[in-house]
Design a protein around this motif. Sequence first.
Motif: not given
Length: 509
Positions: A399-403
Motif C-alpha cells: 500500500v501507498s497512502l496519498p500525501r
Amino acid sequence: PTSELEKLGRELALAKAQLAKSSASDAKSAEIIALETKIADTRSEKDSATLDLGRLEGQIAGLERMIAKEKSQQASAESKTIYMRDVESLADRIVGEIEAGEKQDSLSAIKEILNKVKSFVRDFVAHNRDVRDDALLRENEVEKAKLESSKKVLVEKVSETVDTLSQLQKDYTALKEAIDGEKDLNRDAEKNILISMARQNELHGMLGILKSQEDRLVLLEEDFKRELSEAYILAGRDTMDFQKHELLDASGQVVHAETVRAEARHVQEERRKQIEKMKVRLEDAGGGNSEDVMKEFKEAEERDAFLARELGDLQKSAESLRGMIAELDVRLDTEFKQGILKINGQFQEYFSLMFGGGTASLAVVREKKKRRAEFDMDGNPLLSGELEEEGDEGVDIVVSLPRKKIKGLVMLSGGERALTSIALLFAVSQVNPPPFIILDETDAALDEANSKKYGDMITNLSKYSQLILITHNRETMSRAGVLYGVTMGSDGASKLLSIKFDEAVAVAK
C-alpha cells in the motif's frame, strides 16, 4: 603329513643328543661372567680415582692462586696488612702525650710533645713497612704440599687400575673368542632343531585342520541324508531320485552337477536357506504329496504373475496421477495469479475510494529462509555464500497512502489498517461474489467521513450479494433495507424488533 612328522621326530632327537655333548661350556660361561664382574668393579674403581684426582687438582689450583695473590699483596706497600692491636697501641701513646701536653703552659713543652708524636708515627710506619706476615703463606704452601702428595698417590692408583683393566679386557676377549668358537660348532645343530620344531608345529596344525574338515564333512553328510528323508516325506519319491533329474537354472538352462560342485560355499548355503524356506512353507501347507505340491506351485506361480501385472498397472496409474498433479499445480498457479490480478483491480478501486487516492495491490512473494550452516571436522563451513533458501509462496499487501511517504502495511495506524482490510475484503467479494456476506462490526473503527464511504461501498456490494451486517453505526444502518434490533421488555425477556425502510417511508408519506 604323518610320515613327514615321524621323520622330523627322528632328526630332532639326533640334534638334541648332539647339543647334550656341549654342556661343558657352562664352566666357561661362569668364568666369563666373573670376568665381566671384575671388569665392572675395576672400571668403577678407576672412575672414582679419576674423580678424586680431578677434585685434588682443582684444590691445588685454588691454593696456587691464593699463594700468588698473597705474595703479590706482600710485594705491594699499599696493600700491607697492619694488626689492630699495633694501631691501638700507637693511638694510646699518642693520646697519652696529648693529654700530658694539655697540662703544659709552655709553648716549648707543647712543641716537644708534638715532636714525640711525629716520632711515634714515623717509627710505626717504618716498622710496619719492613714487617712481613708469612704465616698464611706458609700454611697455604704446607696444604699444597699435602695435596701434591695425595695427587701422586692417586695418579699411581689410576695407572695401576688402567693396567689391571687392560689385562682383564684381554682375558675377557680371549675367553669370549674360545666360547664363540664352541658355539659355531653347535649352531648348525640348534638351527636344525628350530627348523624341525617349526615344521613339526606346522604339520600338527595341518593335521588338526584336516581332522576338523573331516568331522565337518561327516556332519554335512548326516544332515544331507536327514534332509533327503524329510524331502521324501514332504514331496514324495522323486526327491530320492534327484540324480536322475536334470537341474535347470532361472533361465531354464541345464545345470550340470560339476558346475554345482564347483560353486562357492556361500552360494550353496544361500540355496540351502531357500530350500529350508520352501520346506517350512510345505509343512505349513500340510504338503505330503508331490502332485498336490506341484499343483499348488502352479497356482502360486499364476497368482504371482497376476499380481505382477496388477503391480505394473498400479505403477502406470501412479505415473498418470503424478502427471495430473503436475498439470493441476500449473493450472492452479496460473488461475491463482490471474485471480490476484482481478482482485488488484477491485482492491485499487476500493482503496482509492476509502483514502481518496493512493495505490494498493497484492503481491505474490516467496519467503526467504535461513539455512542451518554445516561444518566439517575442522570447524570450516561446508558451503560458502549466503545460507538462505527459498520457502513457500505467499501473498503480501503493498500500500501507498496519498500525501504520505508510508509504503508498508506495518506503518499504518489501526484505523488505516481496518480500512485497508475492508477494501481488500470487498475487492475479493467483487471478483467472485458469494450469495451471502456477514460483516460483524467492521465499521467500528471508522469516523463519520469514512462511514459514508463505507456505506457507499456496501450499497454497491449489495447489488451482487445478500449482506447481513452487525453494526452500531447510524450511517451504516441508514443504508439497510431491513433493520433488526434486540431489546428487553418490562418482563425481562428479550424481544426482536424489525423495520423495513421501504414500508416505513411509505407510511411516513
